[in-house]
Design a protein around this motif. Structure first.
Motif, mmCIF file in Angstrom:
data_model
loop_
_atom_site.group_PDB
_atom_site.id
_atom_site.type_symbol
_atom_site.label_atom_id
_atom_site.label_comp_id
_atom_site.label_asym_id
_atom_site.label_seq_id
_atom_site.Cartn_x
_atom_site.Cartn_y
_atom_site.Cartn_z
ATOM 1 N N THR A 26 0.537 -1.229 -0.092
ATOM 2 C CA THR A 26 0.277 0.125 -0.165
ATOM 3 C C THR A 26 1.341 0.970 0.303
ATOM 4 O O THR A 26 0.900 1.816 -0.790
ATOM 5 C CB THR A 26 -1.229 -0.005 1.322
ATOM 6 O OG1 THR A 26 -1.488 -1.393 0.905
ATOM 7 C CG2 THR A 26 -1.453 1.192 1.018
ATOM 8 N N SER A 27 2.146 1.476 0.403
ATOM 9 C CA SER A 27 2.800 2.438 0.867
ATOM 10 C C SER A 27 3.146 2.602 -0.824
ATOM 11 O O SER A 27 3.996 3.519 -1.103
ATOM 12 C CB SER A 27 4.179 2.305 1.806
ATOM 13 O OG SER A 27 3.344 1.936 2.998
ATOM 14 N N ILE A 28 3.940 1.821 -0.698
ATOM 15 C CA ILE A 28 4.721 1.563 -2.652
ATOM 16 C C ILE A 28 3.558 2.148 -3.282
ATOM 17 O O ILE A 28 4.092 2.908 -4.672
ATOM 18 C CB ILE A 28 4.898 0.253 -2.953
ATOM 19 C CG1 ILE A 28 6.408 -0.446 -2.113
ATOM 20 C CG2 ILE A 28 5.533 0.427 -4.090
ATOM 21 C CD1 ILE A 28 6.583 -1.777 -1.979
ATOM 22 N N VAL A 29 2.417 1.741 -3.134
ATOM 23 C CA VAL A 29 1.282 1.849 -4.615
ATOM 24 C C VAL A 29 0.976 3.468 -4.064
ATOM 25 O O VAL A 29 1.152 4.786 -5.580
ATOM 26 C CB VAL A 29 0.428 1.539 -4.273
ATOM 27 C CG1 VAL A 29 -0.924 1.965 -5.397
ATOM 28 C CG2 VAL A 29 -0.027 -0.268 -4.950
ATOM 29 N N LEU A 30 1.176 3.960 -2.841
ATOM 30 C CA LEU A 30 0.902 5.651 -3.016
ATOM 31 C C LEU A 30 1.455 5.928 -2.848
ATOM 32 O O LEU A 30 1.412 7.410 -4.153
ATOM 33 C CB LEU A 30 0.183 5.668 -1.210
ATOM 34 C CG LEU A 30 -1.266 5.020 -1.148
ATOM 35 C CD1 LEU A 30 -1.735 5.052 0.351
ATOM 36 C CD2 LEU A 30 -2.180 5.542 -1.452
#
Length: 447
Positions: free
Chosen positions: A205-209
């Protein structure tokens, strides 16, 4: 007896846990903030290096004063107020994740204060024309932002500081290189050694955002553009193996030299560096300026633009480029200024691939340059999966997956016969120094 999951029961349980949803919202907000910090760092670094190039092209000899003076200033500020910001940033995160480091000492290596210092001082390194990259520092920058979320989470939250640091580090790599898959592999291969199930969602999720923030700012562009690779056959085998072997040996020697220099092994130069660190940095800055003038500016900065132009067929590299770029990158790191070695390592690898292509078959130049980048980066970091995926995503080189993978794996194997993994050696040195030194942590309100 196994039962199938009850969808509605699980849904009610999820919706009833309102505090967990607040925690998730907090983490998502910080992930976006991490991406914004990396984007801001990228824009500022590019602007600073553009100003340096403007000075260099107008008054070339001015760098003989500008570069040493600014290098000395950055080294002095770093040593005096922000010692945890020196160097790449990846060893600091590995040190912060180490079980041997007391939790109260993590502030020595990662905090919001160090994040801001890393950005400002890292931008200064680009303004000085030093051979630094922003990818390693982006790991420390993003991790410093993410770990700050812990103070707002509920006491019973399952999201701990280790998970936040890992997610931040992975997001930093993904946003800096626009390489999301490399961020996941980096978290497994370089930071933790494994990916826990409960942390996987947070990391992705952190990578995506953070990646979405970077794409919104710069577009969905590859780091080095799209390379044009001709149809590859058995004619690549011999030169490709040679590139991997040369990259592995050179990367292993470079890694060993960096480890010896940065861990303060006893010798005359390190004694001088320990006694007069600012003078040492000024002397190093002067050496970098002289080499930059000799190479007509090719060794200044990260080297990304030079590699782009080489891959596009616009310029030719000097046969000595890889050697001289390696020297200025080593001197830059030895000066103790904040800055990464990912991008310079890719540039050195490109130089090695170019040399082999000239000796073997110039028509294979593009492919051998890409293999040299993957091989040298894998040899320096001894993280072959991360290296080949980064290069593959940066050049949109999906047609070269097997070639890049083979080069990275063989180069890493050769490097392991020469040197320990660089980031691991530096992280262990940092942990040992932190444990043995008097307590000194960041104030709680600055973490």
């Amino acid at each position: 007896m196994n039962h199938e999951p009850d969808f509605f029961q699980n849904l009610r349980a999820e919706l009833s846990g309102w505090r967990s949803w607040i925690d998730r919202a907090i983490v998502l907000t910080y992930a976006i903030a991490a991406g914004l910090f990396v984007v801001g760092f990228t824009i500022a670094a590019d602007w600073a290096f553009a100003q340096f190039e403007s000075i260099y092209h107008r008054w070339p000899l001015a760098v003989l004063v500008w570069t040493p003076a600014l290098t000395a200033l950055i080294a002095w500020i770093t040593l005096r107020w922000f010692p945890g910001a020196a160097g790449s940033g990846i060893p600091q995160i590995k040190a912060a994740l180490s079980p041997a480091l007391p939790p109260e000492r993590r502030g020595l290596f990662v905090s919001l204060r160090l994040t801001l210092a890393k950005i400002v001082l890292g931008v200064g390194g680009f303004a000085a024309g030093l051979s630094v990259g922003r990818e390693g520092p982006s790991v420390q920058v993003a991790a410093g932002v993410m770990q700050h979320a812990r103070r707002w989470l509920s006491p019973g939250s399952s999201i701990d500081t280790r998970a936040l640091l890992t997610a931040g580090g992975a997001a930093g790599i993904a946003a800096a290189f626009n390489a999301p898959l490399a961020g996941v592999v980096f978290a497994i291969e370089e930071l933790t050694g494994r990916l826990e199930a409960r942390a996987a969602g947070l990391i992705i999720t952190s990578i995506v955002l953070s990646g979405l923030v970077a794409v919104s700012a710069f577009g969905n562009l590859t780091y080095f553009g799209v390379i044009r690779v001709p149809p590859l056959g058995w004619e690549l085998l011999g030169p490709g193996v040679l590139v991997a072997l040369v990259s592995g040996a050179a990367g292993g020697l470079f890694s060993r030299l960096m480890a010896v220099s940065l861990t303060g092994m006893p010798d005359r130069f390190n004694a001088w560096r320990a006694r007069w660190p600012v003078r040492f940095a000024a002397a190093g800055g002067l050496a970098i300026a002289v080499i930059g003038l000799v190479t007509e500016g090719a060794t200044f900065g990260a080297g990304s633009e030079t590699v782009k132009r080489v891959l596009a067929g616009e310029v030719e590299l000097s046969p000595l480029y890889a050697l001289l770029k390696g020297v200025v990158t080593w001197i830059t790191a030895w000066c103790g200024v904040p800055g990464g070695i990912f991008a310079p390592s890719l540039s050195i690898g490109a130089g090695l691939g170019d040399v082999v292509a000239r000796l073997a078959d110039p028509s294979l130049s593009t492919a051998l340059i890409a293999m040299g980048m993957a091989g040298f980066l894998a040899a320096v970091t001894q993280a072959p999966l991360t290296a080949f995926i980064i290069v593959m995503e940066m050049v949109d080189g999906h047609s070269m997956v097997l070639s890049l993978m083979s080069s990275a794996m063989l180069a890493s194997l050769v490097s392991r016969m020469i040197s320990r993994p660089l980031y691991e050696a530096l992280a262990e040195h940092m942990v040992a120094k932190a444990v043995s030194s008097p307590a000194r942590t960041e104030p709680e309100n600055e973490r």
